[in-house]
Design a protein around this motif. Sequence first.
Motif, PDB file in Angstrom:
ATOM      1  N   ALA A  59      41.601  42.219  41.630  1.00 30.57           N
ATOM      2  CA  ALA A  59      40.753  41.628  42.673  1.00 30.57           C
ATOM      3  C   ALA A  59      40.778  42.483  43.938  1.00 30.57           C
ATOM      4  O   ALA A  59      41.762  43.144  44.245  1.00 30.57           O
ATOM      5  N   PHE A  60      39.672  42.471  44.633  1.00 31.65           N
ATOM      6  CA  PHE A  60      39.576  43.163  45.915  1.00 31.65           C
ATOM      7  C   PHE A  60      40.052  42.241  47.036  1.00 31.65           C
ATOM      8  O   PHE A  60      40.014  41.010  46.904  1.00 31.65           O
ATOM      9  N   GLU A  61      40.486  42.807  48.118  1.00 29.89           N
ATOM     10  CA  GLU A  61      40.933  42.055  49.291  1.00 29.89           C
ATOM     11  C   GLU A  61      39.872  41.032  49.698  1.00 29.89           C
ATOM     12  O   GLU A  61      38.702  41.369  49.859  1.00 29.89           O
ATOM     13  N   GLY A  62      40.262  39.779  49.818  1.00 28.02           N
ATOM     14  CA  GLY A  62      39.363  38.716  50.262  1.00 28.02           C
ATOM     15  C   GLY A  62      38.456  38.156  49.182  1.00 28.02           C
ATOM     16  O   GLY A  62      37.712  37.212  49.428  1.00 28.02           O
TER      17      GLY A  62
END
Length: 79
Positions: A59-62
């Motif tokens: 997953a990407f940040e946020g």
Amino acid sequence: KDEKDMYSLYETRGSEKVVLDTIPKGEMNLIHKIWKSWEDADTQEIVRFTHEQLPYAVAFEGEIIPYELITQEDPEHVY
């Protein structure tokens, strides 16, 4: 717990209990099982475990992590 084996989550506002949500008995049992597995762990141990799981790693940040990604994880590392 009520007569339908549902557990209520509530908060107290003054002398009034306000029901926030209900949890089926099976889900409450799973919550208890997970809690028992981690009751002696410290925060860093839990953080380390979750950050090593595939859904978190990809997953990407946020970004909201899709629940379906957990099906790709080793079943020994899923609760």
